[in-house]
Design a protein around this motif. Structure first.
Motif, PDB file in Angstrom:
ATOM      1  N   UNK A 172       0.831  -1.207   0.000  1.00 55.52           N
ATOM      2  CA  UNK A 172       0.000   0.000   0.000  1.00 55.52           C
ATOM      3  C   UNK A 172       0.863   1.254   0.000  1.00 55.52           C
ATOM      4  N   UNK A 173       1.966   1.223   0.763  1.00 55.40           N
ATOM      5  CA  UNK A 173       2.853   2.380   0.794  1.00 55.40           C
ATOM      6  C   UNK A 173       3.531   2.599  -0.557  1.00 55.40           C
ATOM      7  N   UNK A 174       4.015   1.533  -1.165  1.00 60.62           N
ATOM      8  CA  UNK A 174       4.656   1.642  -2.479  1.00 60.62           C
ATOM      9  C   UNK A 174       3.666   2.165  -3.517  1.00 60.62           C
ATOM     10  N   UNK A 175       2.451   1.629  -3.505  1.00 62.57           N
ATOM     11  CA  UNK A 175       1.432   2.075  -4.458  1.00 62.57           C
ATOM     12  C   UNK A 175       1.085   3.546  -4.240  1.00 62.57           C
ATOM     13  N   UNK A 176       1.032   3.971  -2.983  1.00 66.44           N
ATOM     14  CA  UNK A 176       0.747   5.379  -2.676  1.00 66.44           C
ATOM     15  C   UNK A 176       1.851   6.279  -3.207  1.00 66.44           C
ATOM     16  N   UNK A 177       3.111   5.896  -2.981  1.00 63.75           N
ATOM     17  CA  UNK A 177       4.224   6.695  -3.501  1.00 63.75           C
ATOM     18  C   UNK A 177       4.202   6.758  -5.026  1.00 63.75           C
ATOM     19  N   UNK A 178       3.854   5.651  -5.665  1.00 66.06           N
ATOM     20  CA  UNK A 178       3.774   5.637  -7.127  1.00 66.06           C
ATOM     21  C   UNK A 178       2.744   6.659  -7.613  1.00 66.06           C
ATOM     22  N   UNK A 179       1.588   6.686  -6.979  1.00 63.76           N
ATOM     23  CA  UNK A 179       0.550   7.645  -7.364  1.00 63.76           C
ATOM     24  C   UNK A 179       1.027   9.080  -7.142  1.00 63.76           C
ATOM     25  N   UNK A 180       1.744   9.301  -6.049  1.00 63.64           N
ATOM     26  CA  UNK A 180       2.142  10.661  -5.687  1.00 63.64           C
ATOM     27  C   UNK A 180       3.281  11.214  -6.536  1.00 63.64           C
ATOM     28  N   UNK A 181       4.228  10.367  -6.942  1.00 64.11           N
ATOM     29  CA  UNK A 181       5.446  10.893  -7.548  1.00 64.11           C
ATOM     30  C   UNK A 181       5.561  10.641  -9.047  1.00 64.11           C
ATOM     31  N   UNK A 182       4.591   9.992  -9.642  1.00 63.45           N
ATOM     32  CA  UNK A 182       4.619   9.799 -11.095  1.00 63.45           C
ATOM     33  C   UNK A 182       4.100  11.068 -11.771  1.00 63.45           C
ATOM     34  N   UNK A 183       4.773  11.469 -12.859  1.00 68.35           N
ATOM     35  CA  UNK A 183       4.383  12.668 -13.620  1.00 68.35           C
ATOM     36  C   UNK A 183       4.419  13.935 -12.763  1.00 68.35           C
ATOM     37  N   UNK A 184       5.599  14.223 -12.230  1.00 65.50           N
ATOM     38  CA  UNK A 184       5.836  15.464 -11.498  1.00 65.50           C
ATOM     39  C   UNK A 184       6.687  16.379 -12.379  1.00 65.50           C
ATOM     40  N   UNK A 185       6.258  17.620 -12.540  1.00 64.14           N
ATOM     41  CA  UNK A 185       7.005  18.572 -13.357  1.00 64.14           C
ATOM     42  C   UNK A 185       8.368  18.834 -12.713  1.00 64.14           C
ATOM     43  N   UNK A 186       9.483  18.516 -13.394  1.00 60.26           N
ATOM     44  CA  UNK A 186      10.808  18.668 -12.780  1.00 60.26           C
ATOM     45  C   UNK A 186      11.218  20.120 -12.566  1.00 60.26           C
ATOM     46  N   UNK A 187      10.595  21.041 -13.270  1.00 61.47           N
ATOM     47  CA  UNK A 187      10.965  22.456 -13.148  1.00 61.47           C
ATOM     48  C   UNK A 187      10.217  23.160 -12.022  1.00 61.47           C
ATOM     49  N   UNK A 188       8.932  22.851 -11.895  1.00 64.90           N
ATOM     50  CA  UNK A 188       8.119  23.522 -10.881  1.00 64.90           C
ATOM     51  C   UNK A 188       7.837  22.643  -9.671  1.00 64.90           C
ATOM     52  N   UNK A 189       8.167  21.357  -9.774  1.00 62.40           N
ATOM     53  CA  UNK A 189       7.931  20.404  -8.688  1.00 62.40           C
ATOM     54  C   UNK A 189       6.448  20.350  -8.311  1.00 62.40           C
ATOM     55  N   UNK A 190       5.595  20.358  -9.327  1.00 63.33           N
ATOM     56  CA  UNK A 190       4.153  20.277  -9.109  1.00 63.33           C
ATOM     57  C   UNK A 190       3.583  19.111  -9.912  1.00 63.33           C
ATOM     58  N   UNK A 191       2.391  18.688  -9.545  1.00 61.97           N
ATOM     59  CA  UNK A 191       1.782  17.526 -10.189  1.00 61.97           C
ATOM     60  C   UNK A 191       1.257  17.876 -11.575  1.00 61.97           C
ATOM     61  N   UNK A 192       1.318  16.894 -12.465  1.00 64.16           N
ATOM     62  CA  UNK A 192       0.743  16.996 -13.800  1.00 64.16           C
ATOM     63  C   UNK A 192      -0.333  15.918 -13.930  1.00 64.16           C
ATOM     64  N   UNK A 193      -1.161  15.979 -14.981  1.00 62.76           N
ATOM     65  CA  UNK A 193      -2.211  14.960 -15.138  1.00 62.76           C
ATOM     66  C   UNK A 193      -1.633  13.550 -15.130  1.00 62.76           C
ATOM     67  N   UNK A 194      -2.363  12.634 -14.524  1.00 62.27           N
ATOM     68  CA  UNK A 194      -1.910  11.259 -14.347  1.00 62.27           C
ATOM     69  C   UNK A 194      -2.995  10.311 -14.832  1.00 62.27           C
ATOM     70  N   UNK A 195      -2.598   9.293 -15.584  1.00 66.40           N
ATOM     71  CA  UNK A 195      -3.555   8.283 -16.036  1.00 66.40           C
ATOM     72  C   UNK A 195      -3.240   6.956 -15.361  1.00 66.40           C
ATOM     73  N   UNK A 196      -4.211   6.054 -15.359  1.00 67.23           N
ATOM     74  CA  UNK A 196      -4.001   4.759 -14.719  1.00 67.23           C
ATOM     75  C   UNK A 196      -2.893   3.968 -15.411  1.00 67.23           C
ATOM     76  N   UNK A 197      -2.731   4.176 -16.702  1.00 69.06           N
ATOM     77  CA  UNK A 197      -1.684   3.459 -17.434  1.00 69.06           C
ATOM     78  C   UNK A 197      -0.281   3.915 -17.037  1.00 69.06           C
ATOM     79  N   UNK A 198      -0.174   5.080 -16.377  1.00 69.15           N
ATOM     80  CA  UNK A 198       1.129   5.566 -15.910  1.00 69.15           C
ATOM     81  C   UNK A 198       1.616   4.823 -14.670  1.00 69.15           C
ATOM     82  N   UNK A 199       0.729   4.106 -14.014  1.00 63.56           N
ATOM     83  CA  UNK A 199       1.041   3.523 -12.708  1.00 63.56           C
ATOM     84  C   UNK A 199       1.723   2.170 -12.876  1.00 63.56           C
ATOM     85  N   UNK A 200       3.045   2.205 -12.941  1.00 61.45           N
ATOM     86  CA  UNK A 200       3.844   0.992 -13.111  1.00 61.45           C
ATOM     87  C   UNK A 200       5.055   1.094 -12.187  1.00 61.45           C
TER      88      UNK A 200
END
Length: 275
Positions: A159-187
């Motif tokens: 559960x912790x690993x899955x939570x981190x995956x949801x939180x840190x996938x597709x983060x803008x490296x310049x602004x350090x903010x979240x971008x849109x995320x799709x279920x297919x991104x979760x790997x």
């Protein structure tokens, strides 16, 4: 008639959520995180903001690899203004998961957190936002809807690993903010993604992926999930926590008043139509 019932249910839910936001969020919880003993997992990130790593010390591969403990924390509550209950499966402790994989937890230190809506959690990236909060609610709704129940270490790590995956996938490296995320991104093992996991002493990585594969936006959602947040202070532990709470008594009173009002309105409408 069916449409009318749906209308009343939605209205009751709105009353309840409004009561929650007005009476629980922004309260404080003072607590101490217990020391934890759990197997480490290898976490790899292509984007490690908000850590300020000088270029000379940046990983040549562009991937920051670190060992971390993926588990469920036990936290002792010592004070605060929040009058509701925080759920846990050990007497005298409430259960929590990490919301910031790159921030240290304030283990053994008395800290005062702010209770906020889940979407505001993970303050190191400016808050996770509604989309990711919805994914996490479904994750826990499907696989751990009640923090007062016990789970295995492997399940808590997954559960912790899955939570981190949801939180840190597709983060803008310049602004350090979240971008849109799709279920297919979760790997969790995709080495080309922003975050992936390469080693664990148990089957928690594979289990985490099976949890993520089940998410589709239509599953059950966990009730009462919220974030305990700490201000981001350079060099100080500032880990935000994912918790589950039961509303304080005044919230239940407000909800009851709202539901009574809805039934009164319904009966009044019926009487008017029958006249």
């Amino acid at each position: 008639m069916k449409r009318l019932r749906i209308h009343y249910c939605l209205a009751a839910l709105t009353v309840f959520l409004t009561a929650l936001s007005q009476n629980a969020y922004a309260d404080t919880v003072t607590a101490i995180i217990d020391n934890v003993s759990a197997p480490q997992v290898s976490m790899n990130l292509r984007n490690w903001c908000p850590l300020n790593i000088p270029p000379a010390y940046a990983p040549p591969s562009g991937i920051l690899t670190m060992g971390t403990r993926a588990t469920q924390f036990r936290v002792q509550r010592t004070g605060g203004t929040f009058q509701g209950e925080l759920l846990g499966n050990v007497p005298g402790r409430f259960a929590a998961f990490c919301l910031e994989p790159l921030q240290p937890a304030a283990v053994g230190t008395n800290k005062t957190y702010t209770l906020q809506s889940l979407s505001m959690g993970s303050t190191d990236i400016g808050g996770m936002g509604a989309q990711r909060a919805g994914m996490i609610r479904e994750l826990f709704g499907r696989f751990y809807p009640d923090f007062s129940k016990s789970i295995t270490q492997e399940q808590s790590a997954a559960l912790q690993i899955a939570t981190w995956e949801i939180l840190r996938e597709n983060i803008d490296p310049n602004t350090c903010t979240v971008m849109p995320l799709s279920y297919s991104d979760l790997d969790v093992t995709d080495t080309s993604s922003d975050i992936f996991f390469s080693y664990a002493t148990d089957g928690s990585i594979a289990l985490a992926q099976s949890y993520l594969d089940a998410l589709n936006g239509s599953g059950p959602t966990a009730f009462g999930l919220a974030a305990l947040t700490l201000p981001e202070v350079q060099g100080q532990p500032s880990q935000d926590l994912l918790v589950q709470f039961v509303p304080e008594p005044s919230t239940w009173i407000l909800m009851g008043v709202g539901i009574v009002g809805l039934f009164w309105h319904r009966n009044r409408t019926k009487a008017r139509l029958a006249a």
